[in-house]
Design a protein around this motif. Structure first.
Motif, PDB file in Angstrom:
ATOM      1  N   ALA A 103     -14.555  42.499 -39.235  1.00 14.91           N
ATOM      2  CA  ALA A 103     -13.406  41.761 -39.139  1.00 14.91           C
ATOM      3  C   ALA A 103     -13.977  40.262 -39.244  1.00 14.91           C
ATOM      4  O   ALA A 103     -13.307  39.182 -39.854  1.00 14.91           O
ATOM      5  CB  ALA A 103     -12.968  41.681 -37.856  1.00 14.91           C
ATOM      6  N   SER A 104     -15.130  39.963 -39.021  1.00 14.24           N
ATOM      7  CA  SER A 104     -15.900  38.492 -39.109  1.00 14.24           C
ATOM      8  C   SER A 104     -16.067  38.187 -40.388  1.00 14.24           C
ATOM      9  O   SER A 104     -15.705  37.213 -40.916  1.00 14.24           O
ATOM     10  CB  SER A 104     -16.906  38.805 -38.504  1.00 14.24           C
ATOM     11  N   THR A 132      -8.037  20.711 -42.394  1.00 12.47           N
ATOM     12  CA  THR A 132      -9.204  21.597 -41.905  1.00 12.47           C
ATOM     13  C   THR A 132     -10.592  21.560 -42.543  1.00 12.47           C
ATOM     14  O   THR A 132     -11.598  21.461 -42.078  1.00 12.47           O
ATOM     15  CB  THR A 132      -9.003  23.090 -42.541  1.00 12.47           C
ATOM     16  N   LEU A 159      -5.770  41.964 -24.508  1.00 12.22           N
ATOM     17  CA  LEU A 159      -6.698  40.713 -24.804  1.00 12.22           C
ATOM     18  C   LEU A 159      -5.683  39.723 -25.371  1.00 12.22           C
ATOM     19  O   LEU A 159      -4.985  39.936 -26.415  1.00 12.22           O
ATOM     20  CB  LEU A 159      -7.824  40.786 -25.567  1.00 12.22           C
ATOM     21  N   PHE A 207       2.461  35.910 -27.364  1.00 12.93           N
ATOM     22  CA  PHE A 207       1.136  35.468 -28.205  1.00 12.93           C
ATOM     23  C   PHE A 207       0.554  36.869 -28.854  1.00 12.93           C
ATOM     24  O   PHE A 207       0.796  37.876 -28.150  1.00 12.93           O
ATOM     25  CB  PHE A 207       0.199  35.119 -26.981  1.00 12.93           C
ATOM     26  N   PRO A 208       0.296  36.790 -29.972  1.00 13.21           N
ATOM     27  CA  PRO A 208      -0.174  37.992 -30.377  1.00 13.21           C
ATOM     28  C   PRO A 208      -1.553  38.646 -29.915  1.00 13.21           C
ATOM     29  O   PRO A 208      -2.348  38.033 -29.349  1.00 13.21           O
ATOM     30  CB  PRO A 208      -0.870  37.473 -31.989  1.00 13.21           C
ATOM     31  N   ASN A 209      -1.263  39.910 -29.672  1.00 17.19           N
ATOM     32  CA  ASN A 209      -2.549  40.612 -29.115  1.00 17.19           C
ATOM     33  C   ASN A 209      -3.688  40.598 -29.819  1.00 17.19           C
ATOM     34  O   ASN A 209      -3.541  40.582 -31.133  1.00 17.19           O
ATOM     35  CB  ASN A 209      -2.060  41.823 -29.040  1.00 17.19           C
ATOM     36  N   ALA A 210      -4.824  40.800 -29.323  1.00 17.06           N
ATOM     37  CA  ALA A 210      -6.191  40.716 -30.282  1.00 17.06           C
ATOM     38  C   ALA A 210      -6.169  42.013 -31.309  1.00 17.06           C
ATOM     39  O   ALA A 210      -6.789  41.989 -32.145  1.00 17.06           O
ATOM     40  CB  ALA A 210      -7.302  40.450 -29.425  1.00 17.06           C
ATOM     41  N   PHE A 211      -5.674  43.064 -30.528  1.00 19.94           N
ATOM     42  CA  PHE A 211      -5.843  44.226 -31.477  1.00 19.94           C
ATOM     43  C   PHE A 211      -5.143  43.966 -32.667  1.00 19.94           C
ATOM     44  O   PHE A 211      -5.294  44.801 -33.655  1.00 19.94           O
ATOM     45  CB  PHE A 211      -5.277  45.665 -30.689  1.00 19.94           C
ATOM     46  N   LEU A 214     -12.704  37.484 -42.049  1.00 23.78           N
ATOM     47  CA  LEU A 214     -12.338  36.255 -41.731  1.00 23.78           C
ATOM     48  C   LEU A 214     -13.149  34.989 -42.565  1.00 23.78           C
ATOM     49  O   LEU A 214     -12.523  33.878 -43.337  1.00 23.78           O
ATOM     50  CB  LEU A 214     -12.410  36.144 -40.497  1.00 23.78           C
ATOM     51  N   ARG A 215     -14.213  35.381 -42.716  1.00 22.02           N
ATOM     52  CA  ARG A 215     -15.343  34.368 -43.314  1.00 22.02           C
ATOM     53  C   ARG A 215     -14.965  34.421 -44.805  1.00 22.02           C
ATOM     54  O   ARG A 215     -14.888  33.189 -45.431  1.00 22.02           O
ATOM     55  CB  ARG A 215     -16.614  34.809 -43.216  1.00 22.02           C
ATOM     56  N   ILE A 245     -23.238  42.363 -39.153  1.00 18.80           N
ATOM     57  CA  ILE A 245     -21.964  41.911 -39.424  1.00 18.80           C
ATOM     58  C   ILE A 245     -20.901  42.698 -39.100  1.00 18.80           C
ATOM     59  O   ILE A 245     -20.804  44.070 -39.383  1.00 18.80           O
ATOM     60  CB  ILE A 245     -22.012  41.406 -40.818  1.00 18.80           C
ATOM     61  N   ALA A 246     -19.823  42.392 -38.454  1.00 17.66           N
ATOM     62  CA  ALA A 246     -18.642  43.087 -38.147  1.00 17.66           C
ATOM     63  C   ALA A 246     -17.755  43.027 -39.189  1.00 17.66           C
ATOM     64  O   ALA A 246     -17.487  41.703 -39.882  1.00 17.66           O
ATOM     65  CB  ALA A 246     -17.946  42.422 -36.787  1.00 17.66           C
ATOM     66  N   SER A 292     -12.401  36.360 -34.420  1.00 19.12           N
ATOM     67  CA  SER A 292     -13.328  37.091 -34.875  1.00 19.12           C
ATOM     68  C   SER A 292     -14.048  37.751 -33.482  1.00 19.12           C
ATOM     69  O   SER A 292     -14.473  38.770 -33.683  1.00 19.12           O
ATOM     70  CB  SER A 292     -14.073  36.034 -35.408  1.00 19.12           C
ATOM     71  N   THR A 326      -5.060  41.525 -34.395  1.00 23.83           N
ATOM     72  CA  THR A 326      -5.577  40.243 -35.314  1.00 23.83           C
ATOM     73  C   THR A 326      -4.940  40.192 -36.476  1.00 23.83           C
ATOM     74  O   THR A 326      -5.118  41.060 -37.298  1.00 23.83           O
ATOM     75  CB  THR A 326      -7.125  40.635 -35.203  1.00 23.83           C
ATOM     76  N   PRO A 327      -4.438  39.164 -36.714  1.00 23.29           N
ATOM     77  CA  PRO A 327      -3.794  38.765 -38.169  1.00 23.29           C
ATOM     78  C   PRO A 327      -4.855  39.082 -39.135  1.00 23.29           C
ATOM     79  O   PRO A 327      -5.802  38.527 -39.220  1.00 23.29           O
ATOM     80  CB  PRO A 327      -3.084  37.467 -38.230  1.00 23.29           C
ATOM     81  N   LYS A 373     -11.828  32.256 -45.354  1.00 22.11           N
ATOM     82  CA  LYS A 373     -11.999  30.862 -45.129  1.00 22.11           C
ATOM     83  C   LYS A 373     -13.051  30.308 -46.243  1.00 22.11           C
ATOM     84  O   LYS A 373     -12.507  29.253 -46.856  1.00 22.11           O
ATOM     85  CB  LYS A 373     -13.126  30.826 -44.113  1.00 22.11           C
TER      86      LYS A 373
END
Lengths: 548, 252
Positions: free
Chosen positions: A130-131, A174, B131, A2-6, A134-135, A127-128, B115, A8-9, A138
């Motif tokens: 990364a968020s 989606t 994680l 599983f991909p590690n969170a660090f 991603l937003r 606001i981060a 996120s 993050t794609p 999307k």
């Protein structure tokens, strides 16, 4: 595995070519936003930063932006929502523009403003990067999916928009919820109530979406199933108390059912949740007046005036209502002061007669009949000069003043014209009857209203009758003269388009006639959106001659 | 312009207090409540600025200067805790006043978890915690993203305190419910907490700080999410795939 969170794609978006506008009143925050945008891949040279709503409008006026990052609270002047509404209404941004609203705190006002001016996303501070990244990814994806649908909607081609929704839903899981909601909306707009109902019931089996329940209640309301709609809305509010659309629709329905007390308490609750909607405050003020609660009406209309100060959506109507409330409270000085304020922020030429009429009424109510009469005479001289657009409110205000100053003849002329233009509007007919009753002409007035209404109905149908006898030219002439006599009558506009289309279907296309039909249809849709006949006729016209 | 001038002018709760005509000599519980709420709003603004500033500093920090770096990370962690506490308090206040704009949307669960992970990546890295995210990319669910972000963020923060070196965020569909699990490889919850989690009502020593706010908030948010009469739930367990503590959120 599983991909590690660090790791993050990072979403596959490239925004280096996109122009960015940052709207934030606080200097330190502006540069933080700029750094975050740069972190998301934006080119710093393409980032513009402004500190206020008016600077934002100026920038949007000058250039097109692909991404707007906007703080909701901008100090004094416009807030973020008002900037967005103005940009949309004035066409300063396109459908492709991504608008992200940012605020420190979530309130009903920030996230549940008018549905037609929703931003693409609301983000809470801080606001981060990364968020946000991603937003953005999307939103870009979603825009690609729904772009054609919204384009068809803008062109008022609802059947095409609906079939595009179906197509997208089959291919893209989606965005199914968004597309379903849009499709329901489109079916309602096209007047296809049965199809909409069927779809909504299917959706609701899966999940209790509050929007779907409100949509269903709208259909019940249109079908005059008041009790069922009321129960459904009350249940929706009990489960989702912050869903404002449910409050608004329930209040509208209770008013239609004559339950002013009920409508008032629903609106009070909605206003507590979201105090900054001009429209809701206005409706609350109107209900309060009907109930004779002048203090509440005053508060509501005052709020409308102050909210409207920075908004492109401000209207003179709330000023006039506020002035009338003061007049009813026997405070004519304050009433006239409110009218004086109109000078500053409105194009007075367009509303001069209406304001004058209200002013005359204020003098009349304060016992200054001489001044009221003077104003009425001045207005009387302007009658018949049809160099201004038709405006129902203005006609009613003028008729009121003519009635109380003894110019009954002009009052009746104006009121008959209003009835003919809106023979199917219960609200307007009630208002006209009220004016007659106030003048002690209740019985006579009711008769006049009925006669005018029937005259209008007869004229409205003449063209259709002639078409059925295949007398196309005569039908067009009949509807043209009906239109001249009743310029804002929606049924006349639709029937004029109908006879033109019937003629065009039998003869070679004439561009002027196509244009006349299209203009009539658009005018009808502006006055009364969501008529199923509009959708059908527009479809037929587009078949004859596709829109440019 | 000073920060305080700016904040009070743009504070939406400020206006409602100024319009409150029932101001008397003795503070009523309502006005104290409003002042608390408007102060919390004000503090959130300041805290947001601090977080942004610290994030910026951290991102540019010289990793050779390790002593300062780890102190900064710890400061960042504490301030994020303050922020999440403030957010929870403000939300609870608004729920009590029935003015919280509950706003569920369709959310892709995997994106949502990524996120969340990204918001905490610096801290995880500095603590040497790995994680993992396990979620079906096609899994979408309907919930209030900000609220659930608060709930899972809180659980993740908690797990970071008690785990040995690994945390898993796991999402799957379980009998018509979305289940999000925050699992760690620490020693697990003490038996008393597990029991109280079953009782579920009282404030308990969940945050380490001992206010119980986090779990109370989580349970409240879970119950706000309903569908066809079913409500969301929060549970604490021991075991799971890492044989440590597990925080479990189920949403209908």
């Amino acid at each position: 595995m599983f991909p590690n969170a660090f790791s993050t794609p990072t979403p596959e978006i490239d925004i280096s070519g996109k122009s960015v506008l940052i709207i934030e009143d606080y200097h330190a925050m502006r540069s933080i936003f700029r750094d975050i945008m740069r972190g998301c891949g934006a080119d710093v040279r393409k980032i513009t930063m402004v500190a206020s709503g008016s600077e934002a409008i100026a920038s949007l006026n000058k250039s097109q932006y692909d991404i707007v990052l906007c703080d909701y609270y901008l100090g004094s002047g416009r807030n973020g929502q008002q900037v967005l509404a103005e940009a949309r209404i004035r066409g300063l941004i396109t459908l492709d523009c991504i608008w992200i609203m940012v605020s420190a705190d979530k309130t009903a006002d920030t996230v549940m403003g008018a549905a037609e001016h929703q931003p693409d996303a609301y983000l809470l501070k801080p606001i981060a990067e990364a968020s946000l990244s991603l937003r953005l990814a999307k939103i870009i994806k979603k825009k690609q999916v729904v772009k054609d649908v919204f384009q068809a909607m803008e062109q008022l081609d609802y059947p095409k928009a609906i079939s595009l929704c179906d197509e997208r839903m089959a291919a893209d899981k989606t965005h199914v919820t968004d597309l379903l909601r849009t499709k329901c909306d489109l079916l309602l707009k096209s007047g296809e109530l049965e199809r909409a109902k069927e779809l909504l019931e299917k959706i609701l089996l899966e999940r209790d979406f509050p929007w779907a329940k409100v949509c269903l209640a709208k259909i019940l309301f249109k079908n005059k199933a008041f009790e069922a709609a009321k129960t459904l809305l009350e249940k929706t509010i009990a489960v989702s108390p912050s869903f404002l659309e449910a409050h608004d629709l329930l209040a509208e329905m209770l008013q239609a059912m004559g339950d002013l007390e009920g409508a008032n308490s629903v609106l009070e609750q909605a206003v507590k949740l979201s105090p900054n909607s001009v429209n809701r405050q206005k409706i609350l003020g109107e209900v309060s007046i009907k109930m004779g609660r002048l203090e509440e009406a005053e508060r509501a209309f005052q709020k409308c005036v102050s909210l409207g100060e920075n908004s492109i959506l401000k209207s003179e109507g709330v000023y006039l209502s506020l002035a009338k409330v003061y007049s009813a409270k026997e405070n004519p000085d304050e009433a006239l002061k409110v009218l004086g304020k109109l000078n500053k922020s409105f194009d007075m030429d367009a509303i001069r007669l209406k304001v004058k009429a209200v002013e005359g009424m204020i003098y009349h109510e304060s016992g200054n009949n001489k001044k009221a009469k003077l104003i009425a005479e001045e207005l009387g001289e302007c009658l018949g000069k049809d160099d201004v657009d038709h405006d129902s409110e203005r006609s009613l205000e003028m008729a009121r003043l003519f009635m109380v100053t003894g110019n009954t003849k002009s009052a009746i002329t104006l009121l008959r014209c209003e009835v003919k233009n809106n023979p199917e509007s219960k609200v307007l007919l009630d208002e006209v009857n009220e004016i007659f009753v106030a003048a002690g002409m209740g019985e006579e007035g009711a008769k006049l209203v009925e006669v005018s209404r029937q005259e209008a109905m007869e004229m409205m149908n003449r063209g259709v009758l002639l078409v059925s006898k295949k007398q196309y030219k005569e039908a067009i002439d009949a509807m043209r003269s009906a239109h001249k006599a009743m310029p804002t009558n929606v049924r006349v506009l639709l029937n004029l388009a109908y006879v033109l289309i019937a003629y065009l279907q039998k003869n070679t296309s004439e561009p002027e006639l196509v244009k006349e039909a299209r203009d009539s249809l658009l005018a009808a849709n502006t006055r009364s959106p969501g008529e199923s006949r509009f959708v059908r006729l527009m479809g037929a016209l587009n078949k004859l001659s596709p829109p440019v | 312009m000073g920060m305080n001038d700016l904040q009070s002018k743009t504070n939406p709760l400020f206006e409602s207090i100024m319009n409150n005509k029932n101001v008397t000599a003795k503070p009523s519980s309502l006005s104290v409540g409003s002042f608390l709420a408007s102060s919390v709003h004000d503090m959130k603004n300041s805290v947001s600025m601090l977080i942004d500033g610290l994030d910026k500093t951290l991102a540019a920090a010289d990793s050779e200067n390790l002593a300062v770096y780890s102190e900064l990370v710890q400061m960042n962690h504490e301030i994020k805790r303050i922020n999440s506490n403030l957010m929870q308090l403000l939300t609870l206040y608004k729920l009590g006043e029935e003015i919280y704009p509950f706003d569920p949307q369709s959310v892709c669960v995997e994106d949502f978890l990524h996120s969340l992970a990204a918001q905490n990546s610096e801290l995880l890295k500095s603590h040497g915690i790995a994680l993992e995210i396990r979620a079906d990319p096609a899994l979408c669910w309907y919930f209030d993203e900000d609220l659930i972000n608060g709930v899972i963020g809180n659980a993740l923060n908690n797990a970071m305190r008690y785990t040995r070196d690994c945390i898993r965020l796991i999402a799957n569909k379980n009998k018509d419910m979305l289940e999000i699990r925050v699992e760690d490889n620490g020693t697990g919850y003490p038996a008393m907490m597990l029991q109280e989690s079953v009782d579920n009502k009282r404030g308990i020593d969940f945050q380490g700080g001992g206010t119980g706010l986090g779990l109370y908030f989580s349970a409240m948010v879970a119950r706000m999410h309903g569908n066809h009469g079913k409500l969301g739930e929060v549970m604490l367990e021991n075991g799971g795939s890492l044989a440590g503590g597990c925080f479990v959120l189920q949403l209908p």
